[in-house]
Design a protein around this motif. Sequence first.
Motif, PDB file in Angstrom:
ATOM      1  N   GLN A  70       1.103  -0.915  -0.247  1.00 34.09           N
ATOM      2  CA  GLN A  70       0.371  -0.118   0.154  1.00 34.09           C
ATOM      3  C   GLN A  70       0.507   0.960   0.282  1.00 34.09           C
ATOM      4  OE1 GLN A  70      -2.459  -0.323   3.426  1.00 34.09           O
ATOM      5  NE2 GLN A  70      -2.911  -2.553   3.141  1.00 34.09           N
ATOM      6  N   CYS A  71       1.976   0.817  -0.188  1.00 34.00           N
ATOM      7  CA  CYS A  71       3.063   2.287   0.314  1.00 34.00           C
ATOM      8  C   CYS A  71       4.444   2.293  -0.304  1.00 34.00           C
ATOM      9  CB  CYS A  71       2.990   2.935   2.252  1.00 34.00           C
ATOM     10  SG  CYS A  71       3.940   4.051   2.338  1.00 34.00           S
ATOM     11  N   LEU A  72       5.066   2.960  -1.075  1.00 35.32           N
ATOM     12  CA  LEU A  72       6.439   2.642  -1.410  1.00 35.32           C
ATOM     13  C   LEU A  72       7.456   4.322  -1.155  1.00 35.32           C
ATOM     14  CD1 LEU A  72       5.645   1.470  -5.273  1.00 35.32           C
ATOM     15  CD2 LEU A  72       6.642   0.270  -3.173  1.00 35.32           C
ATOM     16  N   PHE A  73       8.035   4.595  -0.910  1.00 36.45           N
ATOM     17  CA  PHE A  73       9.394   5.261  -1.030  1.00 36.45           C
ATOM     18  C   PHE A  73      10.303   6.326  -1.893  1.00 36.45           C
ATOM     19  CE2 PHE A  73       8.042   3.669   2.894  1.00 36.45           C
ATOM     20  CZ  PHE A  73       7.319   5.193   4.134  1.00 36.45           C
ATOM     21  N   VAL A  74      10.262   7.423  -2.225  1.00 38.43           N
ATOM     22  CA  VAL A  74      11.454   7.627  -3.447  1.00 38.43           C
ATOM     23  C   VAL A  74      12.253   8.395  -1.845  1.00 38.43           C
ATOM     24  CG1 VAL A  74      11.621   8.678  -4.813  1.00 38.43           C
ATOM     25  CG2 VAL A  74       9.742   7.062  -5.646  1.00 38.43           C
ATOM     26  N   ALA A 119       3.042  12.066   0.734  1.00 41.89           N
ATOM     27  CA  ALA A 119       3.251  13.217   2.003  1.00 41.89           C
ATOM     28  C   ALA A 119       5.218  12.768   1.906  1.00 41.89           C
ATOM     29  CB  ALA A 119       3.331  12.532   3.538  1.00 41.89           C
ATOM     30  N   SER A 120       6.253  13.989   2.366  1.00 43.40           N
ATOM     31  CA  SER A 120       7.492  13.571   2.926  1.00 43.40           C
ATOM     32  C   SER A 120       7.661  12.713   3.713  1.00 43.40           C
ATOM     33  CB  SER A 120       7.753  15.557   3.928  1.00 43.40           C
ATOM     34  OG  SER A 120       9.383  14.844   4.126  1.00 43.40           O
ATOM     35  N   ALA A 121       9.209  11.927   3.433  1.00 37.86           N
ATOM     36  CA  ALA A 121       9.176  10.092   3.939  1.00 37.86           C
ATOM     37  C   ALA A 121      10.118  11.155   5.108  1.00 37.86           C
ATOM     38  CB  ALA A 121      10.059  10.200   2.976  1.00 37.86           C
ATOM     39  N   THR A 122      10.440  12.046   5.708  1.00 43.09           N
ATOM     40  CA  THR A 122      10.875  12.185   6.432  1.00 43.09           C
ATOM     41  C   THR A 122      10.042  13.248   7.297  1.00 43.09           C
ATOM     42  OG1 THR A 122      11.737  14.628   5.572  1.00 43.09           O
ATOM     43  CG2 THR A 122      13.564  12.200   5.190  1.00 43.09           C
ATOM     44  N   SER A 123      11.117  12.590   8.735  1.00 46.52           N
ATOM     45  CA  SER A 123       9.612  13.595   9.628  1.00 46.52           C
ATOM     46  C   SER A 123       9.988  15.149   9.677  1.00 46.52           C
ATOM     47  CB  SER A 123      10.447  13.264  10.989  1.00 46.52           C
ATOM     48  OG  SER A 123      10.071  14.143  12.154  1.00 46.52           O
ATOM     49  N   PRO A 124       9.552  15.686   9.716  1.00 44.22           N
ATOM     50  CA  PRO A 124       7.729  15.938  10.581  1.00 44.22           C
ATOM     51  C   PRO A 124       6.727  14.625   9.075  1.00 44.22           C
ATOM     52  CG  PRO A 124       8.108  18.096  10.226  1.00 44.22           C
ATOM     53  CD  PRO A 124       9.352  17.793   9.579  1.00 44.22           C
ATOM     54  N   GLY A 125       7.314  14.446   8.196  1.00 46.83           N
ATOM     55  CA  GLY A 125       6.468  14.458   7.398  1.00 46.83           C
ATOM     56  C   GLY A 125       5.274  15.314   6.912  1.00 46.83           C
ATOM     57  N   LYS A 126       5.320  16.784   6.504  1.00 52.28           N
ATOM     58  CA  LYS A 126       5.181  17.782   5.883  1.00 52.28           C
ATOM     59  C   LYS A 126       5.469  18.042   4.962  1.00 52.28           C
ATOM     60  CE  LYS A 126       2.079  19.589  10.152  1.00 52.28           C
ATOM     61  NZ  LYS A 126       1.313  20.413   9.657  1.00 52.28           N
ATOM     62  N   LEU A 127       5.035  18.139   3.679  1.00 52.07           N
ATOM     63  CA  LEU A 127       5.254  18.279   2.713  1.00 52.07           C
ATOM     64  C   LEU A 127       5.311  20.063   2.154  1.00 52.07           C
ATOM     65  CD1 LEU A 127       4.110  16.693  -0.224  1.00 52.07           C
ATOM     66  CD2 LEU A 127       7.391  16.974   0.119  1.00 52.07           C
ATOM     67  N   PRO A 138      15.100  21.517   0.295  1.00 51.03           N
ATOM     68  CA  PRO A 138      15.246  20.554  -0.304  1.00 51.03           C
ATOM     69  C   PRO A 138      14.294  19.532   0.162  1.00 51.03           C
ATOM     70  CG  PRO A 138      17.104  21.251  -0.679  1.00 51.03           C
ATOM     71  CD  PRO A 138      16.292  22.270   0.263  1.00 51.03           C
ATOM     72  N   VAL A 139      13.454  19.026  -0.008  1.00 52.35           N
ATOM     73  CA  VAL A 139      12.461  17.644   0.206  1.00 52.35           C
ATOM     74  C   VAL A 139      13.619  16.418  -0.925  1.00 52.35           C
ATOM     75  CG1 VAL A 139      10.760  15.997  -0.242  1.00 52.35           C
ATOM     76  CG2 VAL A 139      10.748  18.910  -0.971  1.00 52.35           C
ATOM     77  N   GLN A 140      14.130  15.716   0.765  1.00 55.83           N
ATOM     78  CA  GLN A 140      14.404  14.177   0.891  1.00 55.83           C
ATOM     79  C   GLN A 140      14.246  12.633   0.168  1.00 55.83           C
ATOM     80  OE1 GLN A 140      17.823  15.176   2.553  1.00 55.83           O
ATOM     81  NE2 GLN A 140      16.898  17.160   1.841  1.00 55.83           N
ATOM     82  N   GLY A 141      12.836  13.368  -0.034  1.00 59.08           N
ATOM     83  CA  GLY A 141      11.935  11.729  -0.295  1.00 59.08           C
ATOM     84  C   GLY A 141      10.472  12.012   0.486  1.00 59.08           C
ATOM     85  N   ILE A 142       9.903  11.108  -0.553  1.00 57.91           N
ATOM     86  CA  ILE A 142       8.702  11.194  -0.441  1.00 57.91           C
ATOM     87  C   ILE A 142       8.158   9.879  -0.116  1.00 57.91           C
ATOM     88  CG2 ILE A 142       8.052  13.339  -2.038  1.00 57.91           C
ATOM     89  CD1 ILE A 142       7.191  11.695  -4.280  1.00 57.91           C
ATOM     90  N   SER A 143       6.433   9.404   0.762  1.00 54.27           N
ATOM     91  CA  SER A 143       5.762   8.604   0.807  1.00 54.27           C
ATOM     92  C   SER A 143       4.949   8.483  -0.564  1.00 54.27           C
ATOM     93  CB  SER A 143       5.584   8.079   2.151  1.00 54.27           C
ATOM     94  OG  SER A 143       4.915   9.252   2.857  1.00 54.27           O
TER      95      SER A 143
END
Length: 196
Positions: A70-74, A119-127, A138-143
Motif C-alpha cells: 500500500q505504500c512506496l517511498f522515493v 507526504a514527506s518521507a522524513t520527519s515531520p512528514g510534511k511537504l 529541498p525535499v529529501q524523499g516522499i512517501s
Amino acid sequence: MSSSNLPILLAGVAIVLGLASLWLFYRVVIKPRQAAKPTTPAPSPAPQKTPDAAAPTPKKPAKTQKPAQQCLFVVFDAPSQAINQALGEMLKEKKAFYEAELGAFHLPPGPKGYPLMVASATSPGKLPPLHEGGEHAPVQGISILIRFLNARKVSRSPDDLIAFTHEVAELGGHILDAKREPITEETLAEMRREDE
C-alpha cells in the motif's frame, strides 16, 4: 526575541511537528490496516454423517492472499531546488490537492480508481506547498500511499502507485518498499501479479 529563547522555541516546534507526523502515520498506515483486518468467524459444528449421505467432493484449498503493498517511498539521491520545482510541476499537472494541515498532496483516482496521498518521507512528514513554487528546503524523499475510499475494500491493484512512483524516481531517486528496503523491478512485477 532573545537568542536564549530560540533553542526552546525550536524544541517546541520539533515536538509539535513530531506529534503531527505520528498522528499522520497512524491515520494513513495503522488505522487502515486495522480496519482492513478480517474478523474470524466462529467455527461451525461438524455435520453429522448419515450412512446414506453421498461423500462430499473435496474442496480446493483457499488461496492465501498476501496483504497488498500500500505504500512506496522515493528517496532522492541529490535533493535540490530543481527536484522541488519538478515535483511541484508534476503534482500540479496531476491536479493534486494540497492539504496544508497535513502537509500532504492528494492525487485524484487514476485508471484503477484509487487516489494516492503524497507526504514527506522524513520527519515531520510534511511537504511544503511545492505546487506554488518559491524557495523551500529541498525535499529529501516522499512517501506515496494508496488511499482507500472504503477501508473494507483493500486495493489489490497497485498500478497507479507503481506508475507514479516510477515518475517521481526519474527525477533522481531510488524506490524503497514499505519497510524502507530497496525494491527491485522483480518485486514490483510480483506486486502486479498478486493483483491477478
